[in-house]
Design a protein around this motif. Structure first.
Motif, mmCIF file in Angstrom:
data_model
loop_
_atom_site.group_PDB
_atom_site.id
_atom_site.type_symbol
_atom_site.label_atom_id
_atom_site.label_comp_id
_atom_site.label_asym_id
_atom_site.label_seq_id
_atom_site.Cartn_x
_atom_site.Cartn_y
_atom_site.Cartn_z
ATOM 1 N N LYS A 281 0.806 -1.181 0.035
ATOM 2 C CA LYS A 281 0.021 0.121 0.066
ATOM 3 C C LYS A 281 0.845 1.354 -0.145
ATOM 4 O O LYS A 281 0.329 2.451 -0.203
ATOM 5 C CB LYS A 281 -0.965 0.110 1.259
ATOM 6 C CG LYS A 281 -1.904 -1.183 1.358
ATOM 7 C CD LYS A 281 -2.660 -1.004 2.461
ATOM 8 C CE LYS A 281 -3.763 -2.140 2.626
ATOM 9 N NZ LYS A 281 -3.157 -3.515 2.744
ATOM 10 N N ASN A 282 2.072 1.160 0.180
ATOM 11 C CA ASN A 282 3.024 2.179 0.322
ATOM 12 C C ASN A 282 3.938 2.399 -0.782
ATOM 13 O O ASN A 282 4.491 1.534 -1.437
ATOM 14 C CB ASN A 282 3.812 1.873 1.601
ATOM 15 C CG ASN A 282 4.469 3.130 2.219
ATOM 16 O OD1 ASN A 282 5.116 4.199 1.447
ATOM 17 N ND2 ASN A 282 4.825 3.216 3.465
ATOM 18 N N PHE A 283 4.136 3.811 -1.185
ATOM 19 C CA PHE A 283 4.828 4.091 -2.514
ATOM 20 C C PHE A 283 6.393 4.088 -2.060
ATOM 21 O O PHE A 283 7.109 4.564 -2.833
ATOM 22 C CB PHE A 283 4.356 5.478 -3.076
ATOM 23 C CG PHE A 283 3.052 5.283 -4.001
ATOM 24 C CD1 PHE A 283 3.456 5.444 -5.359
ATOM 25 C CD2 PHE A 283 1.809 4.634 -3.700
ATOM 26 C CE1 PHE A 283 2.215 5.373 -6.380
ATOM 27 C CE2 PHE A 283 0.961 4.356 -4.557
ATOM 28 C CZ PHE A 283 1.263 4.595 -5.946
ATOM 29 N N TYR A 284 6.661 3.944 -0.544
ATOM 30 C CA TYR A 284 7.980 4.114 -0.279
ATOM 31 C C TYR A 284 8.921 3.055 -1.041
ATOM 32 O O TYR A 284 8.404 1.869 -1.692
ATOM 33 C CB TYR A 284 7.966 3.881 1.045
ATOM 34 C CG TYR A 284 9.738 3.437 1.573
ATOM 35 C CD1 TYR A 284 10.446 4.585 1.753
ATOM 36 C CD2 TYR A 284 10.206 2.170 1.932
ATOM 37 C CE1 TYR A 284 11.757 4.329 2.070
ATOM 38 C CE2 TYR A 284 11.162 2.113 2.479
ATOM 39 C CZ TYR A 284 12.295 2.982 2.325
ATOM 40 O OH TYR A 284 13.511 2.854 2.811
ATOM 41 N N THR A 285 9.956 3.783 -1.699
ATOM 42 C CA THR A 285 10.929 2.621 -2.409
ATOM 43 C C THR A 285 11.838 1.682 -1.524
ATOM 44 O O THR A 285 12.778 2.307 -0.974
ATOM 45 C CB THR A 285 11.894 3.702 -3.318
ATOM 46 O OG1 THR A 285 11.150 4.544 -4.237
ATOM 47 C CG2 THR A 285 12.708 2.891 -4.232
ATOM 48 N N ASP A 286 11.427 0.737 -1.295
ATOM 49 C CA ASP A 286 12.161 -0.206 -0.503
ATOM 50 C C ASP A 286 13.386 -0.615 -1.116
ATOM 51 O O ASP A 286 13.681 -0.597 -2.411
ATOM 52 C CB ASP A 286 11.558 -1.566 -0.466
ATOM 53 C CG ASP A 286 9.928 -1.462 0.352
ATOM 54 O OD1 ASP A 286 9.787 -1.387 1.615
ATOM 55 O OD2 ASP A 286 9.121 -1.135 -0.800
ATOM 56 N N THR A 287 14.562 -0.756 -0.179
ATOM 57 C CA THR A 287 15.718 -1.287 -0.688
ATOM 58 C C THR A 287 16.097 -2.737 -0.186
ATOM 59 O O THR A 287 15.329 -3.132 0.486
ATOM 60 C CB THR A 287 16.810 -0.528 0.004
ATOM 61 O OG1 THR A 287 16.835 -0.637 1.249
ATOM 62 C CG2 THR A 287 16.721 1.034 -0.429
#
Length: 343
Positions: A281-287
């Motif tokens: 649900k999150n647009f955060y760019t996971d690493t």
């Protein structure tokens, strides 16, 4: 040798659905307007499945699906168009912010049934099997998922009664999957709150009776348009749902800041955990490092041999570019964690 024989430790996979490109949505609209025929749509959906297979393979996932790209409107919505003896009910709120109260609901007008040949999940799997050498997970909505939007009318006593009928339908579908070569099948059910863990387990066992495959159970908090639907607490269902005859629980943690992860040891028993470690649900760019850090946390409570790595839920409501970024980070994070374990 089976496709699952050489899986690495900490296998990476998806819950089911894949992000779709704008062309997919445009094609579905053209078909709905009558501009495209059935042949046009079928060709586009084949291309969409090929694209999902390619995306997941390129990302480095160990076990893939077809992205559920043939399920046109959400996870089960297109199935309601072929299920027999149900009629749609007028939606009361049609304008304003989208919500679950705007989903079409139905009433049973007779014994619920499906067309000859079932819901089409077996044909979806056969296509995918023929177009990749990767290990595959087949996915199917559970009896509560199908039954929760059908009012009993005069035909059934309530939601659970309807769900029991869908257990019969699903059981036939799953046996067809096994016959087609499926080794790993996941059932997806909602965390409804008004159905106990014990009841969820009973229905799961009815739906999967005599199905000879590795079985997973995804308990979902809801994800339509990236919105949750239910109280996001698994303690509402455990320990009762432990009575389900399964190999793996697939549970959501990333969107809840890993809440309840410290309780899975008491909940799992000897079962595997498909740990949701990417927030869809999150647009955060996971690493990859983000994912590896979450895996290290999960390994405090689950043995490496019992841990699978997946996103919280499906990516069917996510933009394709975001989906691909996240599954690439997921696979790379699992690889980092393996290296740390010396595996």
């Amino acid at each position: 040798m089976g496709r699952f024989d050489n899986l690495p430790i900490l296998p990476s996979t998806v819950v089911g659905s894949h992000g779709k490109g704008s062309w997919w949505y445009a094609g579905v609209r053209e078909h709905e307007k009558g501009v495209w025929g059935e042949g046009d749509l079928a060709e586009m959906l084949d291309d969409a499945a090929d694209t999902a297979i390619r995306d997941m393979t390129k990302a480095g996932l160990d076990v893939i699906t077809d992205g559920e790209v043939r399920r046109l409107d959400g996870y089960v919505d297109s199935y309601y168009t072929v299920i027999k003896n149900i009629q749609p009910i007028e939606i009361k709120r049609k304008d304003g912010p989208w919500g679950y109260d705007q989903q079409t609901r139905y009433v049973a007008t007779g014994k619920i049934d499906v067309p000859e040949g079932g819901l089409g999940i077996v044909d979806e799997f056969k296509y995918t099997l023929a177009h990749t050498d990767k290990p595959l997970k087949a996915t199917c909505a559970g009896p509560l998922t199908f039954g929760s939007r059908i009012h009993p009318g005069d035909q059934y006593k309530g939601t659970v009664d309807i769900a029991e009928r869908f257990c019969e339908v699903i059981n036939e579908e799953l046996k067809g999957l096994v016959k087609a070569g499926a080794e790993f099948i996941q059932i997806d059910e909602p965390a409804r709150g008004n159905v106990s863990g014990e009841e969820m387990a009973r229905l799961f066992n009815l739906a999967t009776k005599d199905v000879n495959a590795k079985l997973a159970f995804h308990i979902c908090f809801g994800n339509r348009f990236g919105r949750g639907r239910f109280e996001r607490v698994y303690a509402n269902y455990f320990p009762g749902v432990k009575a389900a005859n399964l190999d793996q629980f697939v549970l959501e943690f990333a969107s809840r800041e890993l809440s309840e992860l410290d309780r899975v040891g008491e909940w799992l028993g000897d079962r595997e955990l498909g740990a949701g470690l990417i927030d869809v649900k999150n647009f955060y760019t996971d690493t990859p490092e983000d994912v590896a850090k979450r895996i290290r946390k999960a390994l405090q409570y689950v043995k490496p041999e019992k841990l699978w790595i997946n996103p919280d839920c499906g990516f069917g409501w996510s933009p394709r570019y975001m989906c691909n970024q996240k599954i690439t980070a997921l696979a790379a994070g699992a690889k980092l964690a393996r290296e740390e374990l010396g595996r």
